[in-house]
Design a protein around this motif. Sequence first.
Motif, PDB file in Angstrom:
ATOM      1  N   PRO A  38       0.807  -1.219   0.000  1.00 41.79           N
ATOM      2  CA  PRO A  38       0.000   0.000   0.000  1.00 41.79           C
ATOM      3  C   PRO A  38       0.845   1.275   0.000  1.00 41.79           C
ATOM      4  CG  PRO A  38      -0.833  -1.546   1.618  1.00 41.79           C
ATOM      5  CD  PRO A  38       0.467  -2.099   1.119  1.00 41.79           C
ATOM      6  N   ASN A  39       0.441   2.223  -0.821  1.00 45.53           N
ATOM      7  CA  ASN A  39       1.063   3.536  -0.899  1.00 45.53           C
ATOM      8  C   ASN A  39       0.054   4.533  -0.326  1.00 45.53           C
ATOM      9  OD1 ASN A  39       1.895   6.111  -1.670  1.00 45.53           O
ATOM     10  ND2 ASN A  39       2.823   5.380  -3.570  1.00 45.53           N
ATOM     11  N   VAL A  40       0.351   5.052   0.856  1.00 41.98           N
ATOM     12  CA  VAL A  40      -0.589   5.914   1.565  1.00 41.98           C
ATOM     13  C   VAL A  40      -0.955   7.159   0.760  1.00 41.98           C
ATOM     14  CG1 VAL A  40      -0.944   7.275   3.665  1.00 41.98           C
ATOM     15  CG2 VAL A  40       0.184   5.058   3.807  1.00 41.98           C
ATOM     16  N   ILE A  41      -0.021   7.701   0.015  1.00 41.91           N
ATOM     17  CA  ILE A  41      -0.300   8.909  -0.778  1.00 41.91           C
ATOM     18  C   ILE A  41      -1.363   8.622  -1.834  1.00 41.91           C
ATOM     19  CG2 ILE A  41       0.695  10.574  -2.405  1.00 41.91           C
ATOM     20  CD1 ILE A  41       3.334  10.264  -0.772  1.00 41.91           C
ATOM     21  N   VAL A  42      -1.249   7.491  -2.523  1.00 41.52           N
ATOM     22  CA  VAL A  42      -2.243   7.129  -3.544  1.00 41.52           C
ATOM     23  C   VAL A  42      -3.585   6.812  -2.882  1.00 41.52           C
ATOM     24  CG1 VAL A  42      -2.820   5.511  -5.389  1.00 41.52           C
ATOM     25  CG2 VAL A  42      -0.466   6.301  -5.128  1.00 41.52           C
ATOM     26  N   ILE A  43      -3.551   6.172  -1.714  1.00 45.38           N
ATOM     27  CA  ILE A  43      -4.797   5.867  -0.992  1.00 45.38           C
ATOM     28  C   ILE A  43      -5.493   7.164  -0.580  1.00 45.38           C
ATOM     29  CG2 ILE A  43      -5.772   4.786   1.073  1.00 45.38           C
ATOM     30  CD1 ILE A  43      -3.420   2.741   0.855  1.00 45.38           C
ATOM     31  N   GLU A  44      -4.732   8.163  -0.132  1.00 46.09           N
ATOM     32  CA  GLU A  44      -5.327   9.457   0.208  1.00 46.09           C
ATOM     33  C   GLU A  44      -5.954  10.119  -1.021  1.00 46.09           C
ATOM     34  OE1 GLU A  44      -2.045  11.504   2.038  1.00 46.09           O
ATOM     35  OE2 GLU A  44      -2.504  10.681   4.024  1.00 46.09           O
ATOM     36  N   GLN A  45      -5.286   9.989  -2.185  1.00 43.08           N
ATOM     37  CA  GLN A  45      -5.856  10.529  -3.423  1.00 43.08           C
ATOM     38  C   GLN A  45      -7.157   9.801  -3.762  1.00 43.08           C
ATOM     39  OE1 GLN A  45      -2.660   9.871  -6.184  1.00 43.08           O
ATOM     40  NE2 GLN A  45      -1.854  11.950  -5.964  1.00 43.08           N
ATOM     41  N   ALA A  46      -7.159   8.478  -3.550  1.00 39.95           N
ATOM     42  CA  ALA A  46      -8.361   7.688  -3.827  1.00 39.95           C
ATOM     43  C   ALA A  46      -9.508   8.130  -2.919  1.00 39.95           C
ATOM     44  CB  ALA A  46      -8.065   6.198  -3.635  1.00 39.95           C
ATOM     45  N   CYS A  47      -9.192   8.462  -1.672  1.00 40.44           N
ATOM     46  CA  CYS A  47     -10.221   8.969  -0.756  1.00 40.44           C
ATOM     47  C   CYS A  47     -10.774  10.300  -1.260  1.00 40.44           C
ATOM     48  CB  CYS A  47      -9.651   9.140   0.648  1.00 40.44           C
ATOM     49  SG  CYS A  47      -9.301   7.588   1.489  1.00 40.44           S
ATOM     50  N   SER A  48      -9.891  11.177  -1.699  1.00 41.85           N
ATOM     51  CA  SER A  48     -10.316  12.486  -2.205  1.00 41.85           C
ATOM     52  C   SER A  48     -11.200  12.356  -3.434  1.00 41.85           C
ATOM     53  CB  SER A  48      -9.101  13.336  -2.556  1.00 41.85           C
ATOM     54  OG  SER A  48      -8.339  13.604  -1.415  1.00 41.85           O
ATOM     55  N   ASP A  49     -10.938  11.338  -4.259  1.00 36.49           N
ATOM     56  CA  ASP A  49     -11.703  11.129  -5.491  1.00 36.49           C
ATOM     57  C   ASP A  49     -12.861  10.153  -5.311  1.00 36.49           C
ATOM     58  OD1 ASP A  49      -9.937  12.850  -6.648  1.00 36.49           O
ATOM     59  OD2 ASP A  49      -8.921  11.364  -7.880  1.00 36.49           O
ATOM     60  N   SER A  50     -13.186   9.813  -4.064  1.00 35.03           N
ATOM     61  CA  SER A  50     -14.312   8.924  -3.709  1.00 35.03           C
ATOM     62  C   SER A  50     -14.133   7.483  -4.155  1.00 35.03           C
ATOM     63  CB  SER A  50     -15.631   9.480  -4.238  1.00 35.03           C
ATOM     64  OG  SER A  50     -15.875  10.748  -3.683  1.00 35.03           O
ATOM     65  N   ALA A  51     -12.906   7.040  -4.438  1.00 39.33           N
ATOM     66  CA  ALA A  51     -12.667   5.625  -4.732  1.00 39.33           C
ATOM     67  C   ALA A  51     -12.645   4.830  -3.427  1.00 39.33           C
ATOM     68  CB  ALA A  51     -11.355   5.437  -5.485  1.00 39.33           C
ATOM     69  N   VAL A  52     -12.456   5.531  -2.311  1.00 49.76           N
ATOM     70  CA  VAL A  52     -12.601   4.954  -0.973  1.00 49.76           C
ATOM     71  C   VAL A  52     -13.715   5.754  -0.309  1.00 49.76           C
ATOM     72  CG1 VAL A  52     -11.515   4.574   1.270  1.00 49.76           C
ATOM     73  CG2 VAL A  52     -10.169   4.312  -0.813  1.00 49.76           C
ATOM     74  N   SER A  53     -14.751   5.049   0.135  1.00 49.95           N
ATOM     75  CA  SER A  53     -15.887   5.762   0.713  1.00 49.95           C
ATOM     76  C   SER A  53     -16.571   4.924   1.777  1.00 49.95           C
ATOM     77  CB  SER A  53     -16.896   6.112  -0.384  1.00 49.95           C
ATOM     78  OG  SER A  53     -17.360   4.933  -1.005  1.00 49.95           O
ATOM     79  N   LEU A  54     -17.361   5.604   2.605  1.00 50.85           N
ATOM     80  CA  LEU A  54     -18.174   4.934   3.611  1.00 50.85           C
ATOM     81  C   LEU A  54     -19.558   4.705   3.033  1.00 50.85           C
ATOM     82  CD1 LEU A  54     -17.210   7.086   6.710  1.00 50.85           C
ATOM     83  CD2 LEU A  54     -16.489   4.750   6.234  1.00 50.85           C
ATOM     84  N   THR A  55     -20.114   3.528   3.278  1.00 48.47           N
ATOM     85  CA  THR A  55     -21.462   3.229   2.785  1.00 48.47           C
ATOM     86  C   THR A  55     -22.466   3.425   3.908  1.00 48.47           C
ATOM     87  OG1 THR A  55     -21.275   0.889   3.330  1.00 48.47           O
ATOM     88  CG2 THR A  55     -20.550   1.559   1.132  1.00 48.47           C
ATOM     89  N   GLU A  56     -23.727   3.415   3.570  1.00 47.74           N
ATOM     90  CA  GLU A  56     -24.776   3.645   4.567  1.00 47.74           C
ATOM     91  C   GLU A  56     -24.808   2.580   5.648  1.00 47.74           C
ATOM     92  OE1 GLU A  56     -28.665   4.611   3.190  1.00 47.74           O
ATOM     93  OE2 GLU A  56     -27.902   5.936   1.639  1.00 47.74           O
ATOM     94  N   ASP A  57     -24.393   1.361   5.323  1.00 47.79           N
ATOM     95  CA  ASP A  57     -24.418   0.291   6.333  1.00 47.79           C
ATOM     96  C   ASP A  57     -23.164   0.284   7.208  1.00 47.79           C
ATOM     97  OD1 ASP A  57     -22.481  -0.751   4.662  1.00 47.79           O
ATOM     98  OD2 ASP A  57     -23.515  -2.637   4.285  1.00 47.79           O
ATOM     99  N   GLY A  58     -22.287   1.289   7.034  1.00 50.72           N
ATOM    100  CA  GLY A  58     -21.100   1.396   7.871  1.00 50.72           C
ATOM    101  C   GLY A  58     -19.877   0.687   7.324  1.00 50.72           C
ATOM    102  N   SER A  59     -20.011   0.046   6.176  1.00 53.56           N
ATOM    103  CA  SER A  59     -18.848  -0.610   5.583  1.00 53.56           C
ATOM    104  C   SER A  59     -18.024   0.422   4.808  1.00 53.56           C
ATOM    105  CB  SER A  59     -19.273  -1.767   4.666  1.00 53.56           C
ATOM    106  OG  SER A  59     -20.004  -1.288   3.568  1.00 53.56           O
ATOM    107  N   ILE A  60     -16.817   0.020   4.476  1.00 53.53           N
ATOM    108  CA  ILE A  60     -15.915   0.883   3.711  1.00 53.53           C
ATOM    109  C   ILE A  60     -15.778   0.276   2.331  1.00 53.53           C
ATOM    110  CG2 ILE A  60     -13.607   1.884   3.589  1.00 53.53           C
ATOM    111  CD1 ILE A  60     -13.401   1.228   6.642  1.00 53.53           C
ATOM    112  N   GLN A  61     -15.975   1.073   1.312  1.00 54.30           N
ATOM    113  CA  GLN A  61     -15.833   0.591  -0.058  1.00 54.30           C
ATOM    114  C   GLN A  61     -14.510   1.094  -0.619  1.00 54.30           C
ATOM    115  OE1 GLN A  61     -19.299   0.147  -2.090  1.00 54.30           O
ATOM    116  NE2 GLN A  61     -18.427  -0.040  -4.108  1.00 54.30           N
ATOM    117  N   VAL A  62     -13.671   0.145  -1.074  1.00 52.46           N
ATOM    118  CA  VAL A  62     -12.364   0.472  -1.643  1.00 52.46           C
ATOM    119  C   VAL A  62     -12.344  -0.069  -3.066  1.00 52.46           C
ATOM    120  CG1 VAL A  62      -9.865   0.224  -1.418  1.00 52.46           C
ATOM    121  CG2 VAL A  62     -11.302   0.231   0.632  1.00 52.46           C
TER     122      VAL A  62
END
Length: 105
Positions: A38-62
């Motif tokens: 894992p590259n934390v910088i790319v993961i942070e970019q993915a979060c900013s671009d909504s490729a990592v998100s929280l769902t309504e049921d509380g799960s994390i979508q990656v």
Amino acid sequence: MNCPIPDEIMKIVVSYLRKSGQTVVISEGSFVLVKGTPNVIVIEQACSDSAVSLTEDGSIQVCGTRIMPEMDIVKIRRRVEDHLRKSASKQDIIRIAACLGIKLK
């Protein structure tokens, strides 16, 4: 208004990716999961671009993969309520309301 992904969620995502031997990369303009470290910088970019998100049921979508973290929602709710009652400023309350999509008037 999009609220940032909490640090605890980032830690869960990075831990999951390490355990599964995967990472997030940009391929042809979109984020995908591939084998690697894992590259934390790319993961942070993915979060900013909504490729990592929280769902309504509380799960994390990656990148289309769901992670079900073990979180005590009742405890989190109590902490939020306590913080709002005891120490949140007017600015904090307005920002939280905006993040939740609550009408301010």
